[in-house]
Design an enzyme around this catalytic site. Structure first.
Site, mmCIF file in Angstrom:
data_model
loop_
_atom_site.group_PDB
_atom_site.id
_atom_site.type_symbol
_atom_site.label_atom_id
_atom_site.label_comp_id
_atom_site.label_asym_id
_atom_site.label_seq_id
_atom_site.Cartn_x
_atom_site.Cartn_y
_atom_site.Cartn_z
ATOM 1 N N GLU A 1 -2.042 1.015 -4.584
ATOM 2 C CA GLU A 1 -1.744 -0.087 -4.135
ATOM 3 C C GLU A 1 -0.725 -0.946 -5.612
ATOM 4 O O GLU A 1 -1.016 -0.574 -6.471
ATOM 5 C CB GLU A 1 -3.339 -1.275 -4.081
ATOM 6 C CG GLU A 1 -3.125 -2.274 -2.756
ATOM 7 C CD GLU A 1 -3.477 -2.044 -1.543
ATOM 8 O OE1 GLU A 1 -3.045 -3.037 -0.585
ATOM 9 O OE2 GLU A 1 -2.954 -0.613 -1.192
ATOM 10 N N CYS B 1 0.830 -0.846 -0.165
ATOM 11 C CA CYS B 1 -0.239 0.091 0.174
ATOM 12 C C CYS B 1 0.687 1.284 -0.010
ATOM 13 O O CYS B 1 0.443 1.828 0.085
ATOM 14 C CB CYS B 1 -1.095 -0.203 0.968
ATOM 15 S SG CYS B 1 0.125 0.312 2.949
#
Length: 370
Positions: free
Chosen positions: A362, A328
């Site tokens: 992401e 992330c």
């Protein structure tokens, strides 16, 4: 997720431009590692966020949902249009607010509301107060559950009241198979459920035809763990959160899996123990109970927090022929790949736009030994 998106900055007409900017930035950032072409997986431009939280602001007899601009934490911004929320969240928001205005038991000193919804159409709503909740509140909350067809939890200092149940159910279709999950209040879940399903399918595709066993660090509630059970003889996951470990074990039982094992341990402790970097008898005994000799680990999967892998955990994953890494935070992913680049190369490179209209992204890579 940053407040800038939540307080009305979503601009669907600019989404394609924004995702192109993200993919270009990511491609340039990792160019020196010579990855293959970046696979770009876009989000739905609206109704993509399946969990959200709002402050409840009171002005006289009127209450409203509010967020705060990161540059001004004192002035509330009223949320009247939440188009990024799941269709169920946007449906429930005005209905819940009407009930809050109707019943003083619900409104009095209420300061925050949290929504958790699923693709299956279930909703868990947490109401958080600056006062102790009593039996009158429970009666009204039970009526609220039935009227809105939701599950309700009430919270205040040192108090937590679950009206019916503390989880909702989710299902993801992965490679033609359905996996069922229980998602708990305060447990981590991916906010963009549709894109989460895309990520699961990508991860399973990257590990097809494996004949070994998989080690997973940061396994959470078993989000990736369950689908990986299709591709590996055995899967061992580690996770530090007790809530997530319990949920993962429930999800394993729910899906009738007999080749998945979950242990409560941080990635750092597990790595230090296996690398003999830290002498801790308690940790050593816990690792010994895992009986790692029964596993043939050649593959590892990690989905760490924004800080990425610590140095020792990165050294541990270096020992595996196949590394699958979901991140992330591209900056810490870059740092970790730098540490691994002398022994491994990137063979798959993907971007999943979990957080449209923000700078967050992401990303995922598959690395194999050179």
């Amino acid at each position: 997720m940053s407040d800038e998106c939540l307080i009305g900055q979503a601009q669907p007409e600019q989404y394609q431009t924004q995702i192109q900017e993200k993919s270009t930035r990511l491609t340039e950032q990792f160019a020196r590692f010579n990855p293959p072409e970046l696979e770009v997986h876009p989000s739905q431009p609206s109704h993509f966020r399946y969990r959200a939280e709002f402050k409840i602001w009171h002005e006289g007899d009127r209450s409203f949902y509010a967020m705060f601009n990161p540059l001004d934490r004192k002035t509330p911004v009223e949320i009247t249009n939440f188009s990024i929320g799941s269709k169920l969240i946007t449906h429930l928001m005005p209905l819940l607010l009407a009930e809050i205005h109707l019943f003083d038991e619900l409104r009095q000193r209420l300061f925050q509301v949290e929504f958790l919804t699923t693709l299956k159409g279930q909703a868990l709503v947490t109401l958080i107060y600056h006062r102790k909740l009593d039996e009158n509140w429970e009666v009204i909350a039970r009526e609220l559950e039935a009227k809105l067809n939701i599950h309700v939890i009430g919270r205040s200092r040192k108090q937590r009241i679950v009206i019916s149940q503390e989880y909702i159910e989710e299902s993801f279709e992965v490679n033609g198979k359905t996996f069922d999950y229980r998602q708990y209040e305060n447990g981590f879940t991916q906010p963009n459920a549709t894109l989460c399903q895309t990520m699961l399918n990508w991860a399973v595709e990257q590990t097809k035809d494996r004949t070994d066993d998989l080690l997973e660090l940061y396994c959470g509630n078993g989000n990736f763990t369950l689908p990986f059970s299709m591709n590996f003889k055995q899967v061992l996951g580690t996770e530090i959160s007790k809530t997530s470990v319990n949920a993962a074990n429930e999800n394993i039982a729910l899906n009738h899996l007999d080749n998945v094992y979950i242990y409560k341990m941080s990635a750092e402790d597990f790595s230090n123990s296996l690398l003999a970097k830290k002498e801790d008898e308690t940790i050593s005994r816990r690792v010994a109970r895992m009986d790692l000799s029964q596993f043939n680990f050649q593959s590892v999967f990690v989905d760490p927090p924004r800080a990425g892998l610590d140095i020792d955990s990165c050294e541990l994953v270096r020992q595996f022929d196949c590394i699958l890494y979901v991140s992330c935070n591209p900056d810490t992913l870059e740092q970790n790949i730098e540490q691994l680049s002398d022994t491994h190369k990137i063979v798959s490179f993907a971007m999943f736009d979990q957080f449209p209209y923000t700078h967050h992204v992401e990303s995922a890579v598959k690395l194999v030994r050179k």
